[in-house]
Every structure is written in C-alpha cells, then in structure tokens.
Design a protein around this motif. Structure first.
Motif, PDB file in Angstrom:
ATOM      1  N   LYS A  95      -2.053   9.222   1.392  1.00  0.00           N
ATOM      2  CA  LYS A  95      -2.402   8.675   0.091  1.00  0.00           C
ATOM      3  C   LYS A  95      -3.826   8.135   0.114  1.00  0.00           C
ATOM      4  CE  LYS A  95       1.491   9.338  -2.085  1.00  0.00           C
ATOM      5  NZ  LYS A  95       1.618  10.126  -3.300  1.00  0.00           N
ATOM      6  N   GLU A 104      -4.767   3.262  -3.534  1.00  0.00           N
ATOM      7  CA  GLU A 104      -3.368   2.929  -3.772  1.00  0.00           C
ATOM      8  C   GLU A 104      -2.934   1.770  -2.881  1.00  0.00           C
ATOM      9  OE1 GLU A 104      -0.524   5.926  -4.998  1.00  0.00           O
ATOM     10  OE2 GLU A 104      -1.948   7.421  -4.297  1.00  0.00           O
ATOM     11  N   THR A 138       0.841  -1.195   0.000  1.00  0.00           N
ATOM     12  CA  THR A 138       0.000   0.000   0.000  1.00  0.00           C
ATOM     13  C   THR A 138       0.874   1.243   0.000  1.00  0.00           C
ATOM     14  OG1 THR A 138      -1.771   1.178   1.188  1.00  0.00           O
ATOM     15  CG2 THR A 138      -0.142   0.007   2.531  1.00  0.00           C
ATOM     16  N   ARG A 139       0.302   2.342  -0.470  1.00  0.00           N
ATOM     17  CA  ARG A 139       0.963   3.638  -0.363  1.00  0.00           C
ATOM     18  C   ARG A 139       0.403   4.429   0.823  1.00  0.00           C
ATOM     19  NH1 ARG A 139       5.475   4.830  -2.608  1.00  0.00           N
ATOM     20  NH2 ARG A 139       4.899   6.845  -3.483  1.00  0.00           N
ATOM     21  N   THR A 169       5.254  -2.306  -6.869  1.00  0.00           N
ATOM     22  CA  THR A 169       4.351  -1.296  -6.324  1.00  0.00           C
ATOM     23  C   THR A 169       2.943  -1.868  -6.156  1.00  0.00           C
ATOM     24  OG1 THR A 169       3.541  -0.439  -8.432  1.00  0.00           O
ATOM     25  CG2 THR A 169       5.682   0.408  -7.649  1.00  0.00           C
TER      26      THR A 169
END
Length: 299
Positions: free
Chosen positions: A49, A53, A32-33, A262
């Motif tokens: 964020k 995301e 996760t961001r 990512t």
C-alpha cells in the motif's frame, strides 16, 4: 470468524470481559495500511500500500482523545503493520496517559530491542503476533518474506524482556490444520502468556470445514502442554466438558463492543468483512453521538 485463546499463565481476561461488556468499550485503530509482509489470507489486504494510507499523528491523537472522552477502556493498535509508523511510542503514551489500555498487533518483522524498550516505558500492555509454523521455511512462505520466522522469535524475546504480555496467534487453514499440534508444542516452549487459534477470514477455499472438531483435538493437545484456562469466542465450542475452565464470550463485533477505525478515520463494521464506511469518527465529539452505536434510541 471465531477464535479461541488458551492461557498458559494466570489471567484476568475473564474479569476484564465482565468489565468491558457493553457498547462500546474497545477501539481497534488501523494505524496504517502499509505492511512489510504479504500473507495471502490477510483480511486487511495491506501489502504494497502507498505511504499516504497512514494516519497522521495529529489525527491519531484526536481519535484517541475522542475514544477516551467516550469512555473507551482499551485500544488495540493494528494495521497493516503499525511498527512501520514512526510515532508509535508517542501514540501508546497518548493512550495510556488518557487512562486506557494499549495493545499492539504486530508481525514482529521490524521490531527492535530499542522499540520494545520505548513501548514498555510508555505502558504498552500486550502484544499479539503470529506464528504460522514451527518450521521457519513454512512460516516464511505463509508470510511471504524470508526471515520473518527468525524476526518474530526475536521480537517475542524482546517483549518478554520488558515484561509485556504476549499472545501468539495461528490462523488455521486447510493447509496447516494438521500441523497445529506441532505448532502448539513449539509455542508452548516460548514462555508466552497465551496461544490463540483463529479460523481464516475471507478465504473460503482454505477455510477449515471441520473447525469445531479440530478445536476439540487442539484443546486436548494444549491442555497437555500446560494450558490453564480457555476463552472461546466460537458460538458453539466447546461441545464437551474439559479439564480446565472455559469462558464463553459472545462476538464483540456483533455486540458492537468494538469500534474499528481506518487510517482515514472512517468507522467500519469490522476489519475483516464489510469495510464500507459507516461514518467518520472525526465528525463526532463522542462515540455516543454516532447513530450506528445506538439501539432503540439508546447507546
């Protein structure tokens, strides 16, 4: 980027490095961001964020299966803050059930005893967390959230209760370089397995310009606090003989031993430098099929 790890207990890290050497063997999954803290030097720039995301569970499981089918031996789950993701124990179980080592990077803020028990039951191997000061108010200021120092200490105790290995890390900057000996003394009392010092990434204005000289000082201090061995990822340190064994390891990023993924499934060169997507791992059946990881036409 360079980090040095001081081990307070016996470790198989040197043996593992020998087994893991090669391209590639280590997956780093940014689950996760999202993050519940706001460290200004954070290479992930994850604070504040949006919820979208975060990698979905189905996608995360597919990524794990691709990595397992590619012969990857270890996955580090990171972020952002991965303990904010509700399916985290299920993901760890997926990793370990496929025969890989599962490690977790967490700031510890939201870690509960219930979560640590769940992670232990599915085979979590190691946790990495940060302590930026022995003084709660200073740590909280660096992490940009009151109570973060208290919570990380509770998290460490919870993980210790479950027998999960713990690495404590401090990011060394011009702002805390002189306080590292005091932090090291504090960390040495916590009963953790190792202490890692990492030069700050992406913030040149607070980068410790005398990094190697500082490492010489820190080594003397940590040996005095009971460090039994050292692994150095710094290309030129140590510059002198020390009284405990030192293993030097080349940069796993430059050697392309690590695969950074990512939440979107994109493979990037590293999580702290160039984040331009190389490709998406979900477009491939195995890592061996990705041109980036081939040299001279071979993996």
């Amino acid at each position: 980027m360079a980090f040095v790890t001081f081990y307070f207990s016996e470790t198989r890290a040197k043996e593992k490095i020998g087994v893991f050497s090669g391209t590639p063997t280590w997956g780093v999954l940014e689950l996760t961001r999202n993050c519940n803290l706001g460290c200004r030097w954070c290479y992930a720039s994850s604070q504040h964020k949006a919820d979208d995301e975060t990698m979905s569970k189905d996608k995360a499981f597919k990524v794990v299966d691709i990595l397992a089918d590619s012969g990857i031996r270890q996955i580090s789950i990171t972020g952002g803050e991965p303990t904010l993701v509700t399916y985290l124990p299920e993901l760890v179980e997926r990793i370990t059930s496929r025969g890989m080592i599962a490690n977790l990077n967490t700031n510890g803020y939201a870690v509960s005893r219930h979560l640590t028990k769940a992670l232990a039951q599915v085979g979590l191997n190691q946790v990495l967390t940060n302590i930026e000061s022995s003084i709660p108010a200073v740590h909280d200021a660096v992490r940009d959230r009151k109570g973060s120092h208290k919570n990380v200490l509770k998290a460490i105790e919870y993980f210790k209760e479950e027998g999960i290995k713990i690495v404590v890390q401090t990011v060394v900057t011009t702002e805390n370089a002189e306080r590292i000996p005091a932090i090291a003394e504090f960390v040495a009392t916590l009963g953790v397995n190792s202490y890692r010092l990492w030069d700050v990434v992406g913030c040149e204005e607070i980068y410790p310009k005398n990094w190697v000289e500082l490492l010489d000082q820190y080594a003397d201090v940590l040996i005095g606090y009971g460090a039994k061995s050292i692994i150095s990822y710094d290309p030129i340190w140590p510059t002198k003989d020390l009284s405990i064994p030192v293993t030097h390891v080349s940069c796993p990023i430059e050697d392309r031993m690590m695969i950074f993924i990512t939440p979107a499934g994109d493979i990037i060169e590293s999580s702290c430098n160039d984040r331009t997507p190389i490709c998406n791992i979900l477009d491939y059946r195995r890592v061996q099929d990705i041109p980036y990881f081939k040299r001279d036409g071979k993996l």
